[in-house]
Each structure stands twice: as structure tokens, then as C-alpha cells.
Write a protein that holds these residues in place. Sequence first.
Motif, mmCIF file in Angstrom:
data_model
loop_
_atom_site.group_PDB
_atom_site.id
_atom_site.type_symbol
_atom_site.label_atom_id
_atom_site.label_comp_id
_atom_site.label_asym_id
_atom_site.label_seq_id
_atom_site.Cartn_x
_atom_site.Cartn_y
_atom_site.Cartn_z
ATOM 1 N N GLN A 1 2.730 -5.692 -10.646
ATOM 2 C CA GLN A 1 1.633 -5.101 -9.876
ATOM 3 C C GLN A 1 0.721 -6.173 -9.284
ATOM 4 O OE1 GLN A 1 0.352 -2.422 -13.206
ATOM 5 N NE2 GLN A 1 0.271 -0.865 -11.600
ATOM 6 N N PHE B 1 -7.656 0.344 -8.154
ATOM 7 C CA PHE B 1 -6.293 -0.119 -8.400
ATOM 8 C C PHE B 1 -6.132 -0.598 -9.842
ATOM 9 C CE2 PHE B 1 -3.435 -3.990 -8.074
ATOM 10 C CZ PHE B 1 -2.245 -3.274 -8.141
ATOM 11 N N TYR C 1 0.842 -1.195 0.000
ATOM 12 C CA TYR C 1 0.000 0.000 0.000
ATOM 13 C C TYR C 1 0.877 1.245 0.000
ATOM 14 C CZ TYR C 1 -3.411 -3.455 1.661
ATOM 15 O OH TYR C 1 -4.204 -4.560 1.792
ATOM 16 N N ASP C 2 0.330 2.339 -0.506
ATOM 17 C CA ASP C 2 1.054 3.605 -0.424
ATOM 18 C C ASP C 2 0.728 4.294 0.901
ATOM 19 O OD1 ASP C 2 -1.458 4.789 -0.670
ATOM 20 O OD2 ASP C 2 -1.190 5.337 -2.784
ATOM 21 N N THR D 1 -0.796 -0.702 -4.116
ATOM 22 C CA THR D 1 0.178 -0.507 -5.193
ATOM 23 C C THR D 1 0.635 -1.843 -5.775
ATOM 24 O OG1 THR D 1 2.006 -0.478 -3.596
ATOM 25 C CG2 THR D 1 1.024 1.649 -4.202
ATOM 26 N N GLN D 2 0.426 -2.899 -5.008
ATOM 27 C CA GLN D 2 0.743 -4.255 -5.473
ATOM 28 C C GLN D 2 -0.195 -5.211 -4.748
ATOM 29 O OE1 GLN D 2 4.965 -5.740 -5.504
ATOM 30 N NE2 GLN D 2 4.153 -7.354 -4.157
#
Length: 426
Positions: free
Chosen positions: A262, A246, A177-178, A184-185
Amino acid sequence: MLKKRFFASFLLLILLLSLTLNVAAKTKISFWHNWSGEGVKAIDSIVNQFEKVYPDIDVEVILTTKIEQKLLVSIAGGAAPDVVLFDRYKTGQFAARGALTELDKFIENSSIKSEDFFNAAWGETIYRGKIYSIPYYVDNRALLYNKKLFEEAGLDPNDPPETWDELIEYSKKLTKYDDEGRITQVGFVPIWDWASLVHYIWQSGGTVFNDDMTKVVFNNEIGVNALQWIVDFIDMCGGVDELISFSSGFGAQINNPFYIGQVAMQSNGPWIYRDIERYAPGFLKNDLRIAPLPKNTEHATIAGGFSLIIPKGAPEPEAAWKFIQYLVQKESQIEWAFASGTIPALKAAAYSDQIMRDDFWEAFVKNMEYGKYRPVHPAFPEVESYIYQAVDKAVYHKMTSKEALDWAAERAQVILDQHNLKIINN
């Protein structure tokens, strides 16, 4: 002198008539397929070889789009092709409509044996005890994962998840996660790519129909628990909306999210090979790994693929059968597999050194051990559509898992009853 000329002319006439009769004696058959790319070259090559072995048969190869619709029209109009490369999944539908020729009598007098083909492929050719097609190629769904991402997450890439519980734990470690909590992946998403609730029901020891296919049973405890597992997994990822957000940034081809890291794990099949080979050869060579789909109580995967059929009313069924036998012999199967990027349905070809020396194909061939075929019943495609709708209702929390599957089962049972009534009346 005049007599000699007359005699020579007479001999020439006899020779020309003989040649004309030989040409006229050739049997012509038509072969429909909807393949493209390298597969077309392989088909042409195999046809040329066949015509050398059987010089009395000419094969007209016809690239045909919308095969299913055109096939029914051609049969109704008395202009059916002789052989068709056909989606085996639709066997029940088309056999029930009387569109396919029974092949039992041909098989009895040939070298073709059911045990020479993968069980999941052969089983899908049978409708109400009769055989309606010969398997040409097979596929299945496996767990594809990124070796590099496993290592970065502290996971052993040689020890992929074996069970649903392990899949959850691996996915947690592979999801990033950001600073704002956005993905994010992602590790794994159970409804992306080629995953299906039918998979998860099978992996829990369940079925879609009862044994005699008179009742839908996917809404029993096994089915409800399988769907709830999917719902809980999606919620663990942040819910459907978060996953949609996402995935909205995903690219295609060279920027495929799986190729560029990703997505760490996905359910996919051998058809992905050509794209990875073209757009991510480094990933294919260095980081792609393949394992059976994780189990709840047992390993299971949908095994699909195409078969060869002789439509009802085909003009030359005997010649068509010779062609089919040639197409499924070992050498032809291997040539087709290499060109098309598919798994031969003939086990001797699939397990040949030429196929098994490649890690990618070896993994998918071995995964056929867990292959199951979808119910060969004309109602199943419609029933499956209700199952997909039930999954959507549950993961979006419009209904509970039980409510969603009961909703689908009520409608699916009506469809099943209607088709079974037609079968009885016919």
C-alpha cells in the motif's frame, strides 16, 4: 595427635579465610539497560565472557524501564548505577545537568580512539568539548522501497530516486487511485514514518542553530523552502485529510502497509528488520530495496543510537570503564549486533564480513556516510518539538510555511536563550 588435629584445623581456617577474602575482594558493578528479546541474551552472554576475563569484577545486569527518570533519581539519592545503556540523543541534556561523568581521562589511557567509531556517533558524545559517553550502536534513516511496485510502475528498481525532484516523479508514478479518486497506493509521504523537517533542512545544506548555538536559524530561506516542499508534496497527494483517510485502513504486523504494497517508499531505519523478518520474510528476501534518502543539494540522514555512560557518582568508575571497553571491542560489538538487530558503532565491527554479507545491513552501514547528529545542546529536544508543531501548522494550512517556522523560531529562541544563560552561570 591433638597437635596434628589442631594444626589441620588451623590450616583449614586459614584456607576458609583466604577464600572469604577473595570473594570479598570482588568488585561489583551494576549495568542498566532497557533492551528486550534476543538483545537480553546477548548482553548476558557478553557479561559472562567479561567476568571470565575479569574474574575480580561481578556485573549485575538490571533491566530498567524509564531509565532517564530513574537515573536522575538514583544520582540524587546517591545510588547511581555504574554503567547505563543510554540514548545518545540526550547527551547534551544530561551532561548539562551534571548527571554524566566526563570520560576524557579514561580515554587518554586506553586504546579507544574517536576515529574507530562513526563520526556521527562520536560527535554526539561531546558536550562543550568534553566526552560523556562511548558509542555502542548506531542507526540512520534510509529510503526503503518495494522492488515489485517499481517494476509494475515501469521504474527501474536498480535506479532509485536520487534527488527531491526525482522523488516527486517516482511518487506520482507509484500512487494509485480508485474510481472515486481515493488513494489505494501511495508512492511516498514526506512526514510519515521516521522523516523529519531536520532531514530536509540538512539535505538542503541548512542547519537548526548557528555555529555557536546561540541563535535558531531553521526559519531562514533554506528552512522555509524545505517546509514548503513538504507542504506541496502533501498537497500533491491530496492533502492531509486524504492521507489520514487512506491510512485509517492500515493494518499492523503482517498487514503493515509497506509490507503488503500500500506504500511504495518510506523513510525508515534498521530497527524495522526484526519485524520484516518475522512478518514478511518473503518481502525481505525478494522485494525490499534500500537507498540513501534523496537529496536537494546533499545527502543527509539523522544518525542516532545508544551509548554507554558512567553516571555521576557511580560507585566503581574504574571497573565500569573496563566493562565499557569490553562492550565496544569488535567481537562483543558483532555479537550484540546480530542479536539485537542494530549497527555496531565500532567501524571495524560494522564493516566486518559478518555484517556486510547481508544486503540489508550493508545498505545501512554504507548509509552512515551521510549520517549527521542532532545538535548536542540541552535545548534541542524542546526546540525540535516546536519544529514538529510548525510542520503540522503548515501542512494543515493553518499558517504559511514562513509563518509557521517564524512562530516556532520565536519560541525556540526563548528556550535556547534560557539554557545558554544557565550554561554561562554554571
